[in-house]
Scaffold this motif. Structure first.
Motif, short mmCIF file in Angstrom:
data_model
loop_
_atom_site.label_atom_id
_atom_site.label_comp_id
_atom_site.label_asym_id
_atom_site.label_seq_id
_atom_site.Cartn_x
_atom_site.Cartn_y
_atom_site.Cartn_z
N THR A 637 19.71 -48.18 -133.21
CA THR A 637 20.33 -48.62 -131.96
C THR A 637 20.89 -50.03 -132.12
OG1 THR A 637 18.26 -49.57 -131.15
CG2 THR A 637 18.69 -47.26 -130.58
N THR A 638 21.66 -50.42 -131.13
CA THR A 638 22.06 -51.82 -131.06
C THR A 638 20.81 -52.63 -130.72
OG1 THR A 638 24.29 -51.26 -130.33
CG2 THR A 638 23.50 -53.49 -129.85
N SER A 639 20.42 -53.50 -131.61
CA SER A 639 19.17 -54.24 -131.41
C SER A 639 19.23 -55.53 -132.20
CB SER A 639 17.96 -53.41 -131.86
OG SER A 639 18.05 -53.13 -133.25
N GLY A 640 18.28 -56.40 -131.93
CA GLY A 640 18.22 -57.66 -132.64
C GLY A 640 17.36 -58.66 -131.89
N LYS A 641 17.77 -59.93 -131.95
CA LYS A 641 17.01 -60.99 -131.30
C LYS A 641 17.83 -61.60 -130.17
CE LYS A 641 13.56 -60.41 -133.95
NZ LYS A 641 12.33 -59.76 -133.39
N MET A 642 17.17 -61.79 -129.04
CA MET A 642 17.77 -62.47 -127.91
C MET A 642 17.17 -63.87 -127.84
SD MET A 642 17.31 -61.92 -123.84
CE MET A 642 16.04 -63.19 -123.80
N ILE A 643 18.02 -64.90 -127.86
CA ILE A 643 17.53 -66.27 -127.77
C ILE A 643 17.29 -66.59 -126.30
CG2 ILE A 643 17.96 -68.68 -128.33
CD1 ILE A 643 17.68 -66.84 -130.74
N SER A 644 16.03 -66.77 -125.98
CA SER A 644 15.64 -67.04 -124.60
C SER A 644 15.80 -68.52 -124.28
CB SER A 644 14.18 -66.61 -124.38
OG SER A 644 13.73 -67.00 -123.10
N SER A 645 16.02 -68.81 -123.01
CA SER A 645 16.09 -70.21 -122.56
C SER A 645 14.77 -70.66 -121.96
CB SER A 645 17.23 -70.38 -121.54
OG SER A 645 18.47 -70.27 -122.18
N GLY A 646 13.70 -69.96 -122.29
CA GLY A 646 12.39 -70.34 -121.79
C GLY A 646 11.33 -70.03 -122.82
N TYR A 647 10.21 -70.70 -122.70
CA TYR A 647 9.04 -70.43 -123.52
C TYR A 647 7.84 -70.43 -122.59
CZ TYR A 647 5.22 -71.07 -126.85
OH TYR A 647 4.05 -70.91 -127.57
N GLY A 648 7.19 -69.29 -122.48
CA GLY A 648 6.05 -69.18 -121.57
C GLY A 648 6.45 -69.08 -120.11
N GLY A 649 7.74 -69.03 -119.79
CA GLY A 649 8.20 -68.95 -118.41
C GLY A 649 9.71 -68.89 -118.36
N GLY A 650 10.24 -68.80 -117.14
CA GLY A 650 11.69 -68.74 -116.96
C GLY A 650 12.23 -67.34 -116.84
#
Length: 975
Positions: A637-650
């Motif tokens: 599938t289309t997959s990979g890593k999403m860079i989040s703008s939060g750590y532990g929240g958000g």
């Protein structure tokens, strides 16, 4: 004035104490410790001893006051005035100076040193009178008093968990008074002169050695880790307990030795008294050294340790001498200025007894504020205790804001009781309005609500929503308080402000209230002051913030919300030109797309709470594979890593970006949470869900956080399934001891919704199963971990418990997809984790920022979906604002000019996110951003084409959220 500047014994003592304390502060602030191998060199231990010596030296300040106050003839008002002036100056400088550089050493030498200067000023002011009273005691009485307090102090220090009168804490007036008493006893008791010198010296050395050892034990606490043995749980740079008994014994021994040699000071000059106070200022604000001498500190690291220490000692001597000169100059100016006698008794009466009306107003305001916050905490006794003892500065700010309103009214009308009663009435009505709104919408009154009372008709509409009994009660309150004000003003009309006072108070009040306009500007004096006071805006949960800050301060926190700074060149002409450009781009894209719409398609956005593959976490080894199905699915599938703008929240920020295609990085730092601060107040909103005629939201939790009820209503969702109101959930099973509804239940609710609606639909699912705090929710943990990504056994257990939870998510996802394949209609899923859990405390955010913000995502379809077995060419690293464009590409659906732009952004720009290396702070402030390429590396330069594309993207985002809305039309947003 020569006698003021002449170096006497008291000045030498004060100068020496000041130099030693400043020397210790410089050692810590310069980061000298951080360069030395931990516990492996003589230099390290030498620096450690020097830090402790500075600490012991600070103990001598109240003792020296006790020795010298006996000969004081009057209150040292000049020294007190000089110190207060210095203190105010330091506060002002601290609020405008830049932040302490990242990576700098710990800035603390003594624990909780804030109250020390107040205690010192108190003893300075009342010391002569206290010494006179102590002189009236006989020697035997003095010994019994000193011995009694010493016994109480030792008992309080040695009794576990006991803090009598603040003695165990240290920097309290009780502790300072005890040390002052020791100084007076040292001066008077002749028995001390007959102590054996050799035994005294040996005992003093022994006490100081034990004090150093105890300080080491107290500062370097360790915890047992099964994989790493004993690990340090506190840093050796951290503060040392200031008042341990053995340390005081060593200090007393040193002072007795000096007394036997007749070297103790008998009195302190104004310069000496002021130098002792400024040495406390160094302890309170070591950042002044850290920022002011940053260039010197950087250069000094090239020197050997002995050279660094010598340089720091010279700096300490120079600064102390310079301060002595400045103080002497001030004294000369005071001496030459006309003398005016101050009647301290009259001044004290004027500020206390005669000002009883003002204190009554302040006291009633304080009481109302405390009661209002207590009400927000559901009248819980433990919370009111916490608020009074630990949120005193926040309460003070609320009271100060109310007093500013009173000052404005008093400056206008110059009638005390009318101004005071009207102020309290307005404040009470304000609190009642907040109670009503909170009960209805779980949110306090915000500045945006003022737009609802711009006309008489709008006010009438609002009043219809309020109980007639409440309206009647408020009217009765207003009438009663006005009658009370009229009666009091007639009986007590004499309080008047003179014209200069009225003008000054008006200006100060307006300046104070208007300063909140800058509360969300990180570098402003207002923002720094509020942060130091403990203000926590928590924009993502306004009710939570109101409980912490009070409704008035929380209202002020929301005054200045700049949605987005206007991009260069924004105008109607520019936006029309941009619209035509992307209409052409859409035509090019659509020439290769098959489907005109998604009318018969079903799309599910699944936000999987805190989901991220633990095997991607640096320095963490996981035994076994907790996510076998996910890893298998990622291959096809289309997959990979999403860079989040939060750590532990958000969470809501990821959800907002995924639904709208807009990036959080483009918004202003004053808009950290669009769900709470933007969406409810927009006239028009746009999201991927607009492409569907039927929209459903599912969140197996309460809807109070992030304003989701209003947000989903604004986004046009037809149904919202959640707890505590709304559409009722049919599946609410939990796993073992977990307090959260399981992912399997959430997926079952989604399947039921898919089957219950015949046409196409959009479903937004936000799960809760893997939400913190990961406290032994499951009976067994099948995936043990090892490594250095955690610092203690508790975090190890949290990680293993968390991994067990995401394993259950993996199992539930497999069953969910199996059931999707059994549904005979096309269904496409965008599935992503919103952020990592905040439990990897052993990994440095500055070193592993990107890895600690990379979650997993999938885009796939069931066997009937056009997205089935499709894998996009660009998919390794993305951000949530890319999902809408990726979905349309994977489903082969034609795009509007808006989604043509998002497609170009997805294809042509690196992933955009808030700065990963800022740690968890970027959950609350959009301070800086980053771009990440497909290899997970930071991108520092963009091509000319990329810069133009990014500018177009920002222009469109500004227009749709903060601008004139030139593109908010069907021509641009729809095909």
């Amino acid at each position: 004035m020569k006698h003021l500047l002449h170096p006497n014994r008291g000045l030498i003592w004060a100068g020496t104490i000041s130099v030693l304390i400043l020397f210790g502060v410089l050692i810590v602030a310069s980061g000298t410790f951080s360069q030395l191998p931990y516990m492996t060199s003589g230099a390290f231990w030498g620096v450690w001893i020097l830090k402790n010596m500075a600490l012991i030296d600070s103990l001598s300040i109240p003792v020296v006051l006790g020795i010298t106050s006996s000969n004081a003839q009057r209150r040292p008002t000049k020294a007190i005035g000089i110190l207060l002036g210095f203190w105010i100056l330091v506060i002002l400088v601290k609020t405008i100076m830049p932040a302490v550089p990242n990576g700098a050493a710990s800035s603390y030498l003594i624990k909780k040193c804030g109250p020390m200067l107040l205690c010192y000023l108190g003893l300075l002011f009342f010391g002569p009178q206290l010494s006179q009273r102590l002189h009236r005691l006989s020697l035997s009485q003095l010994r019994r008093l000193t011995g009694g307090f010493t016994g109480i102090y030792l008992l309080a220090s040695l009794t576990t968990g006991t803090d009598w009168l603040g003695i165990g804490t240290g920097q309290t007036i009780v502790m300072f008074g005890y040390l002052f008493l020791l100084g007076h006893w040292l001066l008077r008791d002749p028995l001390l002169l007959r102590l054996h010198r050799l035994l005294l010296v040996l005992g003093t050395i022994f006490s100081l050695g034990i004090a150093l050892l105890i300080s080491w034990f107290m500062t370097n606490r360790v915890a047992y880790d099964p994989h790493h043995g004993l690990t340090t749980s506190q840093h050796y740079l951290d503060a040392i307990s200031w008042n341990q008994p053995v340390m005081i014994m060593g200090l007393v021994g040193v002072l007795i030795i000096f007394r036997q040699a007749h070297r103790l000071p008998r009195q302190l000059s104004v310069i000496a008294q002021s130098l002792l106070g400024t040495s406390i200022l160094w302890l309170i604000t070591p950042q002044l050294c850290q920022v002011g001498l940053i260039a010197v500190f950087r250069w000094s690291r090239q020197l050997p340790v002995l050279g660094q220490l010598s340089l720091l000692l010279l700096i300490a001597i120079f600064l102390t001498g310079m301060l002595a000169g400045i103080i002497g100059g001030i004294l000369i100016l005071i001496q030459q200025s006309p003398k005016t006698a101050i009647n301290w008794h009259a001044l004290l009466l004027r500020l206390t007894v005669h000002a009883w009306r003002t204190w009554l107003l302040v006291g009633v305001t304080w009481l109302i504020t405390v009661i209002s916050i207590w009400h927000l905490w559901d009248w819980r006794l433990n919370m009111i205790q916490w608020v009074i003892l630990h949120r005193e500065l926040i309460i003070f700010i609320n009271v100060l804001m109310v007093y500013a309103l009173f000052a404005i009214l008093m400056a206008i009308f110059n009638r005390f009781w009318w101004s005071a009663i009207i102020t309290l009435t307005c404040y009470t009505v304000w609190l009642v309005v907040n109670v009503i709104k909170i009960s209805d919408r779980s949110e306090p009154v915000l500045p945006a609500d003022t737009s609802m009372v711009t006309s008489l008709s709008s006010i009438q509409d609002l009043l219809k929503l309020v109980s007639p009994a409440v309206i009647a009660g408020v009217l009765i309150l207003i009438i009663a308080t006005n009658l009370l004000a009229w009666w009091l003003q007639r009986r007590d009309p004499k309080i008047r402000w003179r014209t200069p006072q009225r003008v000054i108070m008006m200006l100060l009040a307006v300046l104070l209230l208007s300063s909140f306009r800058f509360a969300n500007h990180p570098d402003s004096i207002t923002a720094k002051s509020l942060s130091d006071a403990g203000d926590r805006p928590y924009f993502y949960s306004q009710l939570r913030a109101a409980k912490l800050n009070g409704t008035l301060l929380q209202f002020a926190n929301n005054i200045d919300v700049t949605i987005m700074h206007q991009p260069q060149g924004y105008s109607k002409t520019t936006m029309r030109r941009l619209e035509k450009r992307y209409q052409h781009t859409a035509a090019q894209v659509n020439a290769h797309r098959r489907y005109a719409s998604m009318a018969h398609q079903s799309v599910i956005f699944v936000l999987s709470e805190s989901f991220a593959d633990p095997k991607d976490v640096p320095n963490l080894h996981v035994q076994g594979d907790p996510l076998p199905y996910l890893h298998q699915l990622e291959k096809t599938t289309t997959s990979g890593k999403m860079i989040s703008s939060g750590y532990g929240g958000g969470t809501a920020n990821m959800e907002y970006q995924a639904l709208t295609g807009l990036s959080l990085t483009n918004f202003s730092p004053t808009l950290p949470t669009p769900y709470s601060q933007l969406v409810p107040y927009q006239k028009q909103t746009f999201a991927i869900s607009d492409l569907f005629n039927y929209r459903v939201a599912i969140h197996p939790f309460t809807a109070n956080l992030y304003n989701r009820k209003q947000v989903y209503q604004k986004l046009g969702f037809n149904q919202f399934y959640h707890l505590e109101g709304g559409n009722q959930l049919s599946y609410m099973a939990k796993i073992q001891h977990s307090p959260y509804i399981s992912d399997a239940s959430a997926y079952s609710q989604t399947i039921k919704q898919l089957k219950s609606h015949t046409g196409g639909q959009f479903i937004n699912l936000v799960t809760m199963q893997n939400h913190m705090p990961f406290d032994n929710y499951y009976d067994h943990d099948d995936y043990p971990v090892s490594g250095t990504a955690y610092l203690d056994a508790q975090h190890k257990r949290n990680i293993e418990n968390y991994i067990q939870g995401i394993h259950y998510t993996d199992t539930a996802l497999k069953q969910f997809n199996h059931e999707l394949d059994q549904i005979h209609k096309p269904v496409t899923v965008v599935w992503y984790g919103d952020h990592l859990p905040g439990i990897y405390n052993g990994d440095s955010m500055q070193q592993y920022g990107i890895a600690l913000h990379a979650t997993d995502y999938l885009i796939y379809g069931n066997r009937y979906s056009p997205a089935h077995h499709v894998q996009l060419s660009k998919h390794r690293v993305v951000t949530p604002n890319d999902f809408a464009a990726m979905l349309l590409a994977q489903m082969n659906v034609k795009v509007s000019p808006y989604y043509a732009l998002l497609t170009k952004v997805y294809e042509g720009l690196p992933a955009m996110a808030l700065n990963s290396f800022d740690g968890a702070a970027n959950n609350t402030a959009n301070g800086s951003s980053e771009m990440v390429d497909d290899n997970g590396q930071l991108v520092s330069h963009l091509t000319k084409h990329q810069k133009q594309l990014l500018h177009d993207y920002r222009l469109v985002q500004y227009d749709l959220t903060a601008g004139k809305g030139y593109l908010a039309s069907h021509a641009f947003m729809d095909r």
